[in-house]
Design a protein around this motif. Structure first.
Motif, PDB file in Angstrom:
ATOM      1  N   ALA A 221     -12.138  -8.058  11.427  1.00 42.13           N
ATOM      2  CA  ALA A 221     -12.650  -7.017  12.316  1.00 42.13           C
ATOM      3  C   ALA A 221     -12.832  -5.678  11.603  1.00 42.13           C
ATOM      4  N   GLY A 222     -12.576  -5.657  10.294  1.00 42.43           N
ATOM      5  CA  GLY A 222     -12.766  -4.433   9.520  1.00 42.43           C
ATOM      6  C   GLY A 222     -11.578  -3.505   9.529  1.00 42.43           C
ATOM      7  N   LEU A 223     -10.403  -4.003   9.890  1.00 35.85           N
ATOM      8  CA  LEU A 223      -9.205  -3.170   9.966  1.00 35.85           C
ATOM      9  C   LEU A 223      -8.369  -3.340   8.702  1.00 35.85           C
ATOM     10  N   SER A 224      -7.919  -2.229   8.153  1.00 35.92           N
ATOM     11  CA  SER A 224      -6.975  -2.262   7.039  1.00 35.92           C
ATOM     12  C   SER A 224      -5.585  -2.521   7.609  1.00 35.92           C
ATOM     13  N   ALA A 225      -5.118  -3.772   7.479  1.00 36.91           N
ATOM     14  CA  ALA A 225      -3.852  -4.156   8.095  1.00 36.91           C
ATOM     15  C   ALA A 225      -2.689  -3.350   7.514  1.00 36.91           C
ATOM     16  N   ARG A 226      -2.709  -3.141   6.212  1.00 35.68           N
ATOM     17  CA  ARG A 226      -1.596  -2.428   5.573  1.00 35.68           C
ATOM     18  C   ARG A 226      -1.528  -0.984   6.067  1.00 35.68           C
ATOM     19  N   ARG A 227      -2.658  -0.334   6.144  1.00 40.38           N
ATOM     20  CA  ARG A 227      -2.673   1.052   6.596  1.00 40.38           C
ATOM     21  C   ARG A 227      -2.261   1.157   8.058  1.00 40.38           C
ATOM     22  N   ALA A 228      -2.800   0.290   8.889  1.00 37.76           N
ATOM     23  CA  ALA A 228      -2.456   0.318  10.314  1.00 37.76           C
ATOM     24  C   ALA A 228      -0.976   0.035  10.522  1.00 37.76           C
ATOM     25  N   ARG A 229      -0.433  -0.912   9.747  1.00 37.22           N
ATOM     26  CA  ARG A 229       0.984  -1.241   9.889  1.00 37.22           C
ATOM     27  C   ARG A 229       1.867  -0.074   9.457  1.00 37.22           C
ATOM     28  N   THR A 230       1.478   0.598   8.403  1.00 34.67           N
ATOM     29  CA  THR A 230       2.253   1.755   7.935  1.00 34.67           C
ATOM     30  C   THR A 230       2.263   2.870   8.974  1.00 34.67           C
ATOM     31  N   LEU A 231       1.103   3.161   9.556  1.00 35.28           N
ATOM     32  CA  LEU A 231       1.029   4.189  10.585  1.00 35.28           C
ATOM     33  C   LEU A 231       1.847   3.795  11.815  1.00 35.28           C
ATOM     34  N   ALA A 232       1.802   2.514  12.159  1.00 34.93           N
ATOM     35  CA  ALA A 232       2.557   2.044  13.317  1.00 34.93           C
ATOM     36  C   ALA A 232       4.060   2.176  13.080  1.00 34.93           C
ATOM     37  N   LEU A 233       4.515   1.828  11.883  1.00 39.58           N
ATOM     38  CA  LEU A 233       5.942   1.943  11.575  1.00 39.58           C
ATOM     39  C   LEU A 233       6.384   3.399  11.606  1.00 39.58           C
ATOM     40  N   LEU A 234       5.547   4.288  11.090  1.00 36.47           N
ATOM     41  CA  LEU A 234       5.872   5.715  11.130  1.00 36.47           C
ATOM     42  C   LEU A 234       5.989   6.201  12.569  1.00 36.47           C
ATOM     43  N   CYS A 235       5.083   5.757  13.412  1.00 38.82           N
ATOM     44  CA  CYS A 235       5.099   6.140  14.826  1.00 38.82           C
ATOM     45  C   CYS A 235       6.358   5.612  15.511  1.00 38.82           C
ATOM     46  N   ALA A 236       6.730   4.359  15.223  1.00 39.75           N
ATOM     47  CA  ALA A 236       7.921   3.771  15.832  1.00 39.75           C
ATOM     48  C   ALA A 236       9.186   4.495  15.396  1.00 39.75           C
ATOM     49  N   VAL A 237       9.250   4.840  14.114  1.00 40.36           N
ATOM     50  CA  VAL A 237      10.427   5.564  13.609  1.00 40.36           C
ATOM     51  C   VAL A 237      10.538   6.928  14.278  1.00 40.36           C
ATOM     52  N   ALA A 238       9.413   7.635  14.415  1.00 38.52           N
ATOM     53  CA  ALA A 238       9.437   8.970  15.018  1.00 38.52           C
ATOM     54  C   ALA A 238       9.880   8.905  16.483  1.00 38.52           C
ATOM     55  N   LEU A 239       9.370   7.947  17.235  1.00 34.01           N
ATOM     56  CA  LEU A 239       9.768   7.805  18.629  1.00 34.01           C
ATOM     57  C   LEU A 239      11.258   7.474  18.749  1.00 34.01           C
ATOM     58  N   THR A 240      11.728   6.583  17.875  1.00 35.26           N
ATOM     59  CA  THR A 240      13.142   6.233  17.897  1.00 35.26           C
ATOM     60  C   THR A 240      14.019   7.425  17.537  1.00 35.26           C
ATOM     61  N   ALA A 241      13.591   8.193  16.542  1.00 35.19           N
ATOM     62  CA  ALA A 241      14.369   9.355  16.113  1.00 35.19           C
ATOM     63  C   ALA A 241      14.494  10.378  17.236  1.00 35.19           C
TER      64      ALA A 241
END
Length: 335
Positions: A221-241
């Motif tokens: 679908a044209g998505l960079s899986a690695r980049r999207a996963r990294t951004l998602a992990l950053l978002c999850a960490v920030a919400l948890t913090a």
């Protein structure tokens, strides 16, 4: 779908009402009177300055943890992922405790607490990432690695407390998780952080839905899986913090609320992400109300004056039992 949202919202209102009247000293009639502008000075202070901000903090923290859990489970394609069992929550607790023990953070510097929790959460997630492998690996194996990482980080937290035992009273909230004593100060810290990173999670809803289907489909679908996963992990960490800085480590909310949200609203994160936020708010709010009612009952039975059951203890006990059910129903592969 809209009916489910409406029913869940109605349940949230009921839980909020129960929590407002669950404490001692005010009957439902008095509570309603104060909400309508009546009541004396003491009653208004208790409800508007103590119980109402406590309720809002519980709702906000529950929403943060649930959204973070759904983001993690989607990004890692692992139904057993969650802030509590991926090293994110224990890492955030370690960061907050260490910063407090070193005098770098405290209640007089709330932003420093959040930033320290973010650093610790990132460290915990990175450690699991190294152990389990970038691909996420087997679901059950990743869960085992997560428990191992959480245990190590918990041990490090205990070591910090042994070095600085005088800090035990000020950090116990992060170790167990409680909404006791939460006032408007905590809410003003939590809501902008939750709103900003919740919006970020919403923007990632499309990419995360593709990641749930597999990296191959995401790449097609044209998505960079690695980049999207990294951004998602950053978002999850920030919400948890943000949630940890406000209420501490509420056990298993971020692991189990996403399962309920997906069951109710489907795998499309454009619907299940706001659904998860609502489920998390209901779970924490309901658990806090139940903890207060149980504390009152236990105090009366034992004639022990005032007892306080931390809401984190209740969510941990209930969540551990439900986790066993999830593990048994989860196959050895990922989603």
């Amino acid at each position: 779908m809209s009916r489910r949202f409406a029913a869940l919202a109605a349940l949230a209102v009921v839980c909020a009402g129960v929590e407002l009247v669950a404490g001692r000293g005010m009957s439902p009639a008095v509570t309603w009177d104060v909400l309508g502008g009546g009541g004396d000075t003491t009653e208004r202070h208790i409800l508007l300055q103590l119980r109402l901000p406590r309720l809002l903090v519980a709702v906000g923290a529950g929403a943060c943890l649930a959204v973070a859990g759904l983001v993690l489970q989607s990004a890692l394609r692992n139904p057993l992922a969650g802030p509590e069992v991926t090293g994110v929550t224990p890492g955030a607790v370690l960061g907050a405790v260490t910063a407090t023990a070193l005098g770098l953070a405290g209640w007089d510097s709330p932003l420093a607490v959040v930033l320290a929790a973010c650093v610790g959460g990132c460290a915990g997630a990175a450690l699991l990432w190294l152990l389990a492998g970038r691909g996420g690996g087997d679901a059950a194996q990743t869960a085992v690695h997560g428990v191992l990482v959480s245990a190590v980080l918990g041990g490090l937290t205990a070591m910090v407390l042994l070095v600085e035992p005088g800090e035990l009273g000020s950090v116990v909230q992060w170790l167990v998780g409680t909404t006791e004593g939460r006032v408007w100060h905590h809410w003003h810290l939590l809501w902008p952080w939750a709103l900003a990173w919740g919006a970020a999670a919403w923007l990632l809803a499309g990419p995360l839905t593709l990641l749930r289907c597999g990296d191959d489909i995401a790449l097609a679908a044209g998505l960079s899986a690695r980049r999207a996963r990294t951004l998602a992990l950053l978002c999850a960490v920030a919400l948890t913090a943000g949630a940890v800085a406000a209420v501490g480590a509420l056990g298993f909310v971020g692991l189990l609320a996403p399962h309920l949200a997906v069951a109710l609203f489907g795998a499309d994160l454009r619907a299940s992400l706001p659904g998860a936020a609502l489920v998390g708010a209901v779970v924490v709010c309901g658990a806090d109300a139940a903890a207060q009612l149980f504390s009152r009952l236990l105090a009366e039975v034992l004639d022990a004056g005032r007892l306080t059951l931390p809401v984190g203890a209740l969510t941990a006990c209930l969540g551990a039992a439900l986790l066993l059910v999830v593990v048994r129903r989860t196959p050895s592969r990922t989603f």
